[in-house]
Each structure stands twice: as C-alpha cells, then as structure tokens.
Design an enzyme around this catalytic site. Structure first.
Site, short mmCIF file in Angstrom:
data_model
loop_
_atom_site.label_atom_id
_atom_site.label_comp_id
_atom_site.label_asym_id
_atom_site.label_seq_id
_atom_site.Cartn_x
_atom_site.Cartn_y
_atom_site.Cartn_z
N GLY A 31 0.81 -1.22 0.00
CA GLY A 31 0.00 0.00 0.00
C GLY A 31 0.84 1.26 0.00
O GLY A 31 2.03 1.23 -0.31
N ALA A 32 0.19 2.40 0.35
CA ALA A 32 0.80 3.73 0.21
C ALA A 32 1.32 3.83 -1.23
O ALA A 32 2.49 4.10 -1.49
CB ALA A 32 1.91 3.98 1.23
N LEU A 33 0.40 3.59 -2.14
CA LEU A 33 0.78 3.39 -3.55
C LEU A 33 1.30 4.67 -4.20
O LEU A 33 0.80 5.77 -3.95
CB LEU A 33 -0.44 2.89 -4.34
CG LEU A 33 -1.02 1.56 -3.86
CD1 LEU A 33 -2.18 1.14 -4.75
CD2 LEU A 33 0.04 0.46 -3.82
N HIS A 37 4.53 1.59 -7.96
CA HIS A 37 3.57 0.48 -7.87
C HIS A 37 2.65 0.48 -9.11
O HIS A 37 2.38 -0.56 -9.69
CB HIS A 37 2.66 0.64 -6.65
CG HIS A 37 3.34 0.60 -5.33
ND1 HIS A 37 3.41 1.69 -4.49
CD2 HIS A 37 3.99 -0.40 -4.68
CE1 HIS A 37 4.04 1.36 -3.39
NE2 HIS A 37 4.42 0.11 -3.47
N GLN A 61 7.65 -9.44 8.04
CA GLN A 61 8.83 -9.06 7.27
C GLN A 61 9.49 -7.78 7.80
O GLN A 61 10.44 -7.29 7.20
CB GLN A 61 8.54 -8.99 5.77
CG GLN A 61 7.67 -7.86 5.32
CD GLN A 61 7.31 -8.02 3.86
OE1 GLN A 61 6.60 -8.95 3.48
NE2 GLN A 61 7.79 -7.13 3.01
N GLU A 149 12.30 -4.07 -9.70
CA GLU A 149 13.75 -4.28 -9.54
C GLU A 149 14.31 -3.44 -8.40
O GLU A 149 15.44 -3.61 -8.00
CB GLU A 149 14.48 -3.94 -10.84
CG GLU A 149 14.23 -4.96 -11.93
CD GLU A 149 14.95 -4.65 -13.23
OE1 GLU A 149 15.49 -3.53 -13.36
OE2 GLU A 149 14.96 -5.53 -14.10
N LYS A 150 13.50 -2.52 -7.89
CA LYS A 150 13.95 -1.73 -6.74
C LYS A 150 14.33 -2.67 -5.59
O LYS A 150 15.29 -2.45 -4.88
CB LYS A 150 12.87 -0.76 -6.30
CG LYS A 150 13.19 -0.08 -5.02
CD LYS A 150 12.45 1.22 -4.90
CE LYS A 150 12.79 1.88 -3.60
NZ LYS A 150 12.25 1.08 -2.47
N ASP A 151 13.50 -3.73 -5.43
CA ASP A 151 13.81 -4.75 -4.42
C ASP A 151 14.38 -5.95 -5.16
O ASP A 151 13.76 -7.02 -5.25
CB ASP A 151 12.52 -5.11 -3.67
CG ASP A 151 11.91 -3.89 -3.01
OD1 ASP A 151 12.43 -3.45 -1.99
OD2 ASP A 151 10.93 -3.32 -3.57
N ARG A 188 8.18 4.83 1.74
CA ARG A 188 8.86 5.43 2.90
C ARG A 188 9.31 6.87 2.63
O ARG A 188 9.63 7.58 3.57
CB ARG A 188 10.06 4.58 3.32
CG ARG A 188 9.65 3.25 3.95
CD ARG A 188 10.87 2.50 4.47
NE ARG A 188 10.51 1.26 5.15
CZ ARG A 188 10.33 0.08 4.56
NH1 ARG A 188 10.49 -0.02 3.25
NH2 ARG A 188 10.01 -0.99 5.26
P1 AMP Z 1 6.08 -2.51 -1.57
O1 AMP Z 1 4.73 -1.92 -1.45
O2 AMP Z 1 7.18 -1.59 -1.18
O3 AMP Z 1 6.19 -3.88 -0.96
O4 AMP Z 1 6.31 -2.73 -3.12
C1 AMP Z 1 5.43 -3.52 -3.90
C2 AMP Z 1 6.08 -3.78 -5.23
O5 AMP Z 1 6.34 -2.54 -5.88
C3 AMP Z 1 7.44 -4.50 -5.09
O6 AMP Z 1 7.57 -5.44 -6.14
C4 AMP Z 1 8.41 -3.36 -5.26
O7 AMP Z 1 9.68 -3.76 -5.76
C5 AMP Z 1 7.69 -2.48 -6.27
N1 AMP Z 1 8.18 -1.12 -6.22
C6 AMP Z 1 8.29 -0.30 -5.12
N2 AMP Z 1 8.84 0.87 -5.46
C7 AMP Z 1 9.11 0.82 -6.79
C8 AMP Z 1 9.69 1.71 -7.74
N3 AMP Z 1 10.13 2.92 -7.39
N4 AMP Z 1 9.82 1.31 -9.03
C9 AMP Z 1 9.37 0.07 -9.40
N5 AMP Z 1 8.82 -0.82 -8.56
C10 AMP Z 1 8.68 -0.46 -7.27
#
Ligand code: AMP
Length: 286
Positions: A31-33, A37, A61, A149-151, A188
């Site tokens: 979330g916090a899209l 995302h 996690q 790919e960020k993660d 974040r």
């Molecule tokens: P999160 O909500 O942070 O768990 O992210 C959910 C998905 O969005 C994960 O696959 C992240 O790698 C992807 N994500 C988060 N930030 C970015 C970004 N800046 N660019 C591309 N994908 C992202």
C-alpha cells in the site's frame, strides 16, 4: 473495481477467472501506492485479461517494530488510484486471513540469495516476505506476477522460489521508477523530512557515480572505497554499498565477462531506511 476483504471473496474472484482459463496478473504491495507500484499494475493490465493488486503490510517481514508501526497507510487513496488506472480488483486481507494460525512462518530454503544485503541487515525479513508471497500465490493462482527491480534481492528470491516449487507463475521484473531528481519512488519517502528530503537524490547520484567509475574500468575495491567516502561527509548513514553478481547476489571484488552485476545501496535518512540499486556496464573493460 472489486474490493476483496477476505479469503472467501478472493477465492470466488480468482476461481471465476481461472475456471474460464482467463489470464490473471497479480501485483502484491504494502500500500501507500505511488507511481512505481502503478507502473507494475499498468504492465499487468496490458498483459493480462484481469489484474488483481493486493495491499497488506506484512508484520513478519519487519524486523524493526517502529518501521512497521510507522509504515504509511493510505487505503482510501490507494483504492482511488487503483480504480483510476483500471485495476480490476484489490485484495485487502486481514491478519486472520493471512495468518490463521498466528504469526508462524512457512519454511523455504532461500539459500545464498538471502545471505547478504537485506538478508544480512534485516534478519528474518525474507522468511516473512516469502511466507506471505507463497500464501498469496496459492490463494490467487495468478498467471503472471509483477515485482520491482527496486527490491532486486526480493525479485531474485521469488524467482528461485517459483522455480524450486515448480509453480506455473511467470515472474516479471519491472524497472525502478524514479522521480525527476533520480530518487527511487518508495512509500517510505513520505516519511522523509527537511534536509533528508532535499538531499535524497544524492543516493541515486552516488549510484550513477559508481556506474561511471565501473564503466571507466576502475577496480571494484576502489569504487567501493570511493562511494563509502562520499557518505562519510553526507547526512545519510550508509548501511551497505555492495557490488554483486545479479544471478547469485554474492558480493564481488572482480568483474568477470559474461556475467551481469549491480551496485546495491542502503542508507538511513534519520530513521528512514532507503534502498536502491543500479545495473552496471563494463563492456569497455573486457
Ligand atoms: P512494496 O509496497 O514496497 O512492498 O512494493 C510492492 C512492489 O512494488 C514491489 O515489487 C516493489 O519492488 C515495487 N516497487 C516499489 N517501489 C518501486 C519503484 N520505485 N519502481 C518500481 N517498482 C517499485
């Protein structure tokens, strides 16, 4: 857009799609899209007949309780954003749906992929992550799932998991979405204040610098020292800066031809932890 708030609703939704053999793209999120995302969800909409996103802040996690408690929650806005881009459904499960037996983890051998970087700095993080992704995959049975790919370490661990478990899900890795300043979008980022916010593009600039030094054939150890030095005089506290092979995520001191590498960085901006990475090119030097 359909809002699915429990396992039964989810199961009815995904069975209706799977029974008709239609393709279902899945994008798990906390979330916090933001636009990062949404870029994953847009890709899924392009490639599948139906797209389902999930929003779940997975307690297991987070190894830092305050990071978990302060994780931004913007559910109404998230729903509005998903609707506006044409997402078909969102799954917003409760803890009871995801952890009916309490916060127990599934066992999966992450292997060396989880040894360094986030696996080292955040013990247990990937066990919690893979538990939730596994449960979501089993409940949803998507044709494709999209990860950023960020993660990058998370992406590689999920690829290994799907391969080892022989799940019929295609994993799609998506490029890092950045602000114009170069700062990688992250939920974040909204917690960054004052000078941390202003100076945050420094993180990407340091990665670009590393990329350039590698392109100019500088030895890995020298590149690492140079980047670490940059942080000695910055407001960010470096957690790690590592150059690792994409395939196994083991840090290296020397680059070999026919292999692909990335530079990975994590810093603390006050109490906010930010991660980023960049693909390296050293063709000039072979
Ligand atoms: P999160 O909500 O942070 O768990 O992210 C959910 C998905 O969005 C994960 O696959 C992240 O790698 C992807 N994500 C988060 N930030 C970015 C970004 N800046 N660019 C591309 N994908 C992202």
């Amino acid at each position: 857009m359909v809002i699915l708030r429990n396992k039964q609703d989810l199961s009815d939704f995904s069975s209706s799609i799977n029974d008709k053999q239609l393709t279902l793209g899945f994008v798990p999120t906390m979330g916090a899209l933001h636009q990062g995302h949404l870029s994953l969800i847009q890709k899924s909409i392009e490639e599948n007949q139906y797209t389902l996103a999930s929003i779940y802040v997975n307690p297991t996690q987070f190894n830092d309780i305050s990071d978990f408690e302060k994780y931004p929650k913007t559910e109404l806005e998230d729903i509005r954003k998903l609707e506006s881009i044409g997402c078909d459904a969102v799954y917003i499960p409760s803890n009871q749906d995801m952890y009916p037996e309490g916060l127990e983890l599934d066992v999966f051998n992450i292997g060396t992929l989880g040894e360094h970087m986030e696996g080292h700095s955040r013990p247990g993080h990937f066990d919690g992550m893979i538990t939730i992704v596994r449960r979501l995959f089993l409940q949803i049975k998507p044709s494709k799932a999209y990860f950023g790919e960020k993660d990058f370490q998370q992406l590689q661990i999920i690829r290994k998991f799907v391969y080892d478990e022989k799940l019929p899900i295609k994993i799609i890795g998506m490029p890092i979405f950045r602000e114009d300043s170069g700062l990688a979008l992250s939920s974040r980022n909204s917690r960054l204040s004052g000078s941390f916010k202003e100076e945050a593009p420094f993180i990407y600039q340091s990665l670009l610098k590393a990329k350039k030094l590698i392109e100019n054939c500088k030895p890995v150890s020298e590149v690492i020292s140079e980047i670490k030095e940059l942080y000695d005089s910055s407001i960010f506290k470096l957690d790690y800066f590592i150059i690792a092979e994409e395939e196994n995520l083991i840090p290296v001191e020397k680059l070999e031809s026919n292999k692909s590498y990335r530079a990975f960085i994590t810093v603390y901006a006050g109490e906010v932890r930010l991660i980023d990475n960049i693909k390296l090119d050293f063709n000039n030097c072979i």
